[in-house]
Design an enzyme around this catalytic site. Structure first.
Site, short mmCIF file in Angstrom:
data_model
loop_
_atom_site.label_atom_id
_atom_site.label_comp_id
_atom_site.label_asym_id
_atom_site.label_seq_id
_atom_site.Cartn_x
_atom_site.Cartn_y
_atom_site.Cartn_z
N ASP A 28 -8.83 0.57 2.48
CA ASP A 28 -9.07 1.17 1.07
C ASP A 28 -10.18 0.63 0.55
OD1 ASP A 28 -6.27 1.87 1.49
OD2 ASP A 28 -5.32 1.26 -0.31
N ASP B 30 0.93 -1.14 -0.02
CA ASP B 30 0.00 0.10 0.03
C ASP B 30 0.89 1.35 0.05
OD1 ASP B 30 -2.52 1.19 0.22
OD2 ASP B 30 -1.80 1.82 2.18
N THR C 203 -3.26 5.66 -3.56
CA THR C 203 -2.02 6.51 -3.26
C THR C 203 -0.90 6.00 -3.97
OG1 THR C 203 -2.05 4.47 -1.66
CG2 THR C 203 -2.94 6.62 -0.64
#
Length: 528
Positions: free
Chosen positions: A391, A74, A107
């Protein structure tokens, strides 16, 4: 000509590393030299993140200063855990944080795009184009790209009864995560959690009502959605009941102990009688407190502070189950869920201030059989607790707020790249070079997706691009999962429109900020 800022080298095993020239005595860099050193730093960060983009993205191991190991792909997690010293690299960390705070997903993509834009700007600077003209060109290109996103976006319908489209979006978001083993289950949990707290009329989702919790032990399949509040606590006494039906909760932030003087005090006890008097005084106070609670009709006490063994024993004798040391955020969530009031003093406690829940029960979880409390069937059914997955919840929340989607797998990026390149040909000024560079930078996302999926990046991108132009179909993207089908609409690879739009806008704003910095003055030793 100044010396190069950094030298690329390899060690005896062929592993690459960058040697940055010692700048301890240097106090100022300016002009194109400063901008290029910033671009180098930003590209170094973007290249770390690049390999973790997409469903086949690779993971990173991060080791914290105290030895804790985190395995993740991530983007926001990687950047937030990295120790970054360079000021421009820190900007990229803040960029991913902005995307995470605002949208919650995408992101990695936003950092890869910003890195690609800065790489393209370096080539334009070498051709002698002024940084401000480059930034203006990028702004124009971003506007064209955002308009193209609006044009190619589709609306997806959903309701409380038909959640299939929300489920597909959550599955796309979770595709790159370690939890993708339990793909369907996690996606369903994310959708159920968001719809439980969503106000569909106002198109609003309050994340404060969703609490994400985790426990060591057990498997991913043990993840559950609790329609209520989960507390990592158990009853204060072993002999208290393990579940309370039709619970009426007294939510207290005052300690369960006799009042003490506010000032510093010392109590001297010189005889047994005095000690017994003190003991009986304390017991009377405890009994009075318990009576006040029981008189309101409460049958469970949630207390922010602890209480001693005597109070605990008296609570048990009076059939009043209690939970102690409940933290501030949990107390607030319990008050919201049960529609109770937080009471700071026993004198203020009334039956109207009690929270209501259908059942409060103790459960054991994971291989360690740790005990936890669950408060379910609350008066306000819009508070939920899940074990982990930020997320996917954000992706579903974004669709509730704006139900337009674009298609993933780089399909939207390629489509925008083509429309920006076409618009650049119609611009008579020097900004057209910057717009073409923006179009090339947009290709970085599909290139990274293809590379991370083990495909030949340039061949795959060329093939997909030519098919989009020939067939006029903006749904064609990179087949990362090897399903033999490039139509992202048929593969149900959805990206919320607001997430993609935010990526483009944030990356362009960051690049403009970097290009505008032409002087860095460091306070430090001056050259002798």
């Amino acid at each position: 000509m100044s010396e190069s800022q950094a030298v690329y080298a390899t060690d005896e095993y062929g592993r690459p590393f960058i040697i940055v020239r010692e700048q301890g005595k240097k106090t100022r860099s300016h002009g194109v030299e400063a901008i290029k050193s910033h671009i180098l730093a930003a590209r170094a960060v973007a290249n770390i993140i690049r390999t973790s983009l997409g469903p086949r993205g690779l993971d990173k191991i991060l080791i914290t200063p105290d030895g804790e190991i985190i395995v993740t792909n991530d983007g926001a997690t990687i950047l937030s855990q990295m120790e970054v010293e360079h000021q421009i690299a820190k900007l990229l960390v803040q960029l991913s944080k902005s995307q995470d705070d605002e949208i919650g997903d995408g992101t990695t993509g936003v950092v890869v795009l910003a890195g690609a834009l800065l790489e393209q700007s370096e080539a334009l600077l070498d051709r002698g184009i002024h940084p401000i003209r480059i930034a203006d060109g990028f702004d124009r290109a971003c506007k064209v790209a955002v308009e193209e996103l609006d044009r190619i976006s589709d609306r997806v319908g959903f309701s409380k009864s038909d959640t299939s489209n929300l489920l597909k979006t959550a599955m796309t978001s979770l595709g790159s995560k370690i939890v993708s083993k339990e793909h369907q289950q996690f996606a369903q949990i994310a959708v159920d959690a968001v719809l439980q707290v969503a106000d569909l009329e106002r198109r609003d989702v309050s994340f404060d009502l969703i609490k994400v919790d985790g426990k060591v032990g057990g498997s991913l399949a043990d993840t559950t959605l609790i329609k209520g509040v989960l507390l990592d606590k158990d009853m204060s006494h072993q002999q208290m009941p393990r579940s309370v039906n039709d619970a009426r909760l007294a939510i207290l932030t005052c300690p369960f102990e006799p009042p003490r003087p506010k000032t510093k005090h010392k109590l001297e006890i010189s005889s047994v009688d005095e000690y017994k008097k003190l003991q009986s005084y304390e017991k009377e106070k405890f009994i009075d407190m318990i009576k006040r609670v029981k008189d309101t009709g409460a049958n469970l006490v949630i207390c922010q502070w602890g209480f001693d063994d005597e109070a605990n024993h008296l609570l048990m004798q009076n059939d009043l189950p209690a939970v102690r040391w409940v933290g501030g955020p949990e107390i607030e969530l319990i008050a919201i869920a049960t529609q109770g009031r937080i009471v700071p003093r026993f004198e203020d406690l009334t039956s109207k201030k009690l929270g209501k829940a259908g059942i409060v029960r103790e459960i054991s979880f994971g291989t360690t059989r740790d005990k936890m409390l669950v408060i379910e069937e609350c008066a306000n059914s819009r508070a939920v607790t899940i074990f982990a997955l930020h997320d996917a919840i954000c992706a579903v929340r974004n669709l509730v707020v704006d139900n337009r989607v674009v298609y993933g797998g780089g399909a939207a990026d390629i489509s925008c790249s083509l429309s920006v390149a076409k618009a650049a040909d119609e611009i008579p000024t020097i900004e057209q070079y910057a717009m073409r560079a923006f179009a090339s930078a947009l290709d970085a996302i599909p290139l990274a997706l293809a590379e991370n999926s083990g495909l030949s990046p340039i061949e795959t991108l060329a093939d997909v691009k030519s098919r989009q132009i020939k067939e006029g179909d903006s749904h064609i993207g990179i087949d990362c999962s090897g399903k033999g089908n490039n139509d992202m609409k048929k593969q149900f690879v959805y990206d919320p429109l607001i997430s993609k739009r935010q990526q483009y806008l944030l990356a362009t704003q960051l690049v403009r900020a970097v290009l505008k910095i032409d002087d860095v003055i460091t306070a430090g030793e001056t050259e002798e």
